[in-house]
Motif scaffolding. Sequence first.
Motif, PDB file in Angstrom:
ATOM      1  N   HIS A 127     -13.005   2.823  12.639  1.00 19.41           N
ATOM      2  CA  HIS A 127     -12.106   1.665  12.677  1.00 19.41           C
ATOM      3  C   HIS A 127     -11.648   1.397  14.115  1.00 19.41           C
ATOM      4  O   HIS A 127     -10.560   1.814  14.532  1.00 19.41           O
ATOM      5  N   ILE A 128     -12.464   0.684  14.865  1.00 17.20           N
ATOM      6  CA  ILE A 128     -12.166   0.448  16.274  1.00 17.20           C
ATOM      7  C   ILE A 128     -10.939  -0.447  16.454  1.00 17.20           C
ATOM      8  O   ILE A 128     -10.106  -0.213  17.344  1.00 17.20           O
ATOM      9  N   GLU A 129     -10.797  -1.466  15.611  1.00 12.40           N
ATOM     10  CA  GLU A 129      -9.623  -2.338  15.715  1.00 12.40           C
ATOM     11  C   GLU A 129      -8.337  -1.535  15.522  1.00 12.40           C
ATOM     12  O   GLU A 129      -7.343  -1.732  16.235  1.00 12.40           O
ATOM     13  N   LEU A 130      -8.373  -0.617  14.577  1.00 11.07           N
ATOM     14  CA  LEU A 130      -7.207   0.231  14.336  1.00 11.07           C
ATOM     15  C   LEU A 130      -6.962   1.174  15.512  1.00 11.07           C
ATOM     16  O   LEU A 130      -5.811   1.420  15.901  1.00 11.07           O
ATOM     17  N   LEU A 131      -8.035   1.690  16.095  1.00 12.52           N
ATOM     18  CA  LEU A 131      -7.888   2.535  17.279  1.00 12.52           C
ATOM     19  C   LEU A 131      -7.236   1.757  18.422  1.00 12.52           C
ATOM     20  O   LEU A 131      -6.386   2.296  19.149  1.00 12.52           O
ATOM     21  N   GLU A 132      -7.628   0.499  18.575  1.00 17.21           N
ATOM     22  CA  GLU A 132      -7.021  -0.347  19.608  1.00 17.21           C
ATOM     23  C   GLU A 132      -5.507  -0.432  19.388  1.00 17.21           C
ATOM     24  O   GLU A 132      -4.715  -0.305  20.335  1.00 17.21           O
ATOM     25  N   TYR A 133      -5.128  -0.638  18.143  1.00 20.22           N
ATOM     26  CA  TYR A 133      -3.701  -0.734  17.832  1.00 20.22           C
ATOM     27  C   TYR A 133      -2.994   0.597  18.098  1.00 20.22           C
ATOM     28  O   TYR A 133      -1.911   0.630  18.701  1.00 20.22           O
ATOM     29  N   ASP A 142      -6.511   0.514   7.041  1.00 20.57           N
ATOM     30  CA  ASP A 142      -5.459  -0.368   6.525  1.00 20.57           C
ATOM     31  C   ASP A 142      -4.426  -0.605   7.628  1.00 20.57           C
ATOM     32  O   ASP A 142      -3.414   0.096   7.728  1.00 20.57           O
ATOM     33  N   LEU A 143      -4.689  -1.604   8.457  1.00 18.86           N
ATOM     34  CA  LEU A 143      -3.848  -1.860   9.620  1.00 18.86           C
ATOM     35  C   LEU A 143      -2.417  -2.220   9.226  1.00 18.86           C
ATOM     36  O   LEU A 143      -1.454  -1.783   9.871  1.00 18.86           O
ATOM     37  N   THR A 144      -2.267  -2.989   8.156  1.00 18.08           N
ATOM     38  CA  THR A 144      -0.930  -3.390   7.720  1.00 18.08           C
ATOM     39  C   THR A 144      -0.080  -2.179   7.361  1.00 18.08           C
ATOM     40  O   THR A 144       1.085  -2.060   7.766  1.00 18.08           O
ATOM     41  N   ARG A 145      -0.676  -1.264   6.609  1.00 13.78           N
ATOM     42  CA  ARG A 145       0.051  -0.068   6.187  1.00 13.78           C
ATOM     43  C   ARG A 145       0.348   0.842   7.380  1.00 13.78           C
ATOM     44  O   ARG A 145       1.436   1.410   7.487  1.00 13.78           O
ATOM     45  N   VAL A 146      -0.608   0.979   8.287  1.00 12.37           N
ATOM     46  CA  VAL A 146      -0.399   1.804   9.479  1.00 12.37           C
ATOM     47  C   VAL A 146       0.729   1.221  10.327  1.00 12.37           C
ATOM     48  O   VAL A 146       1.602   1.953  10.821  1.00 12.37           O
ATOM     49  N   GLY A 184       0.812  -1.212   0.000  1.00 11.72           N
ATOM     50  CA  GLY A 184       0.000   0.000   0.000  1.00 11.72           C
ATOM     51  C   GLY A 184       0.838   1.251   0.000  1.00 11.72           C
ATOM     52  O   GLY A 184       0.489   2.249   0.621  1.00 11.72           O
ATOM     53  N   ALA A 185       1.990   1.227  -0.702  1.00 10.04           N
ATOM     54  CA  ALA A 185       2.948   2.326  -0.620  1.00 10.04           C
ATOM     55  C   ALA A 185       2.396   3.646  -1.135  1.00 10.04           C
ATOM     56  O   ALA A 185       2.953   4.701  -0.865  1.00 10.04           O
ATOM     57  N   TRP A 231      -2.017   8.825   7.159  1.00  7.15           N
ATOM     58  CA  TRP A 231      -3.352   9.315   7.480  1.00  7.15           C
ATOM     59  C   TRP A 231      -4.413   8.722   6.562  1.00  7.15           C
ATOM     60  O   TRP A 231      -5.510   8.411   6.994  1.00  7.15           O
ATOM     61  N   VAL A 232      -4.070   8.537   5.298  1.00 10.06           N
ATOM     62  CA  VAL A 232      -4.993   7.875   4.376  1.00 10.06           C
ATOM     63  C   VAL A 232      -5.165   6.415   4.778  1.00 10.06           C
ATOM     64  O   VAL A 232      -6.275   5.868   4.759  1.00 10.06           O
TER      65      VAL A 232
END
Length: 217
Positions: free
Chosen positions: A51-57, A17-21, A4-5, A10-11
């Motif tokens: 994106h709650i899962e992403l917020l958790e991370y 996109d958890l992997t990219r974050v 996802g380069a 922020w996008v």
Amino acid sequence: MAPGAQKNLWVAASDGDLTRVKYFIEEEGMSPNAPDQNTYTPMHAAASYGHIELLEYLISKGGDVNVEDEDGDTPLYTAESLDVAKWLVDHGAIINRVNNEGISPAQHLLDDYPAIAHYLSPELAQTGEEEDVEGPSEYAQEQLSEELTNRMMKAVEEIMARAAAEGRDPEDELAALVEKTVLESLDAGEGLVEAEQVATPSLEEPTVPSKRKHTEE
């Protein structure tokens, strides 16, 4: 090239996109609270898009649920679902605060997301849902009553004169006149209420522009 380069941090957060974050935070050493050129953070982006899962991370890596952008808005101001708002509050988001314009999260969300506003501030949401409808002013009512009375008296005189000239009982015609006058009075009263509501300047707070959701690549 990293997965996802084409996406910046922020996008990627907006897209969930958890992997990219993870790449930006763990490989590039970027902060979950890093502002973009508009001072919008990954925390704001993830909250806005639910994106709650992403917020958790993000909070596991130091993300701050009360991080502010240039307007003094925290991620709670960007919440568009009740689940996200509850999650933020459960993780320490401050409800009783205001941004740079003196607006609380509940006030900011009231028009577009009343369920969230009600959760954050039940009293504010209840006030926003109820309309304060006032009747016409006393002066307007007096003017209306005088006009209708004068018209009715004139009509009564005409009916009585015609009945006398024709040698008949005016009772039915007078009853019809009274009924007509009552209906006109009711219709005119509603018209006064509508007219005064239009003429009276609104005392409501100006609508707060909706929070931006898109970050620039």
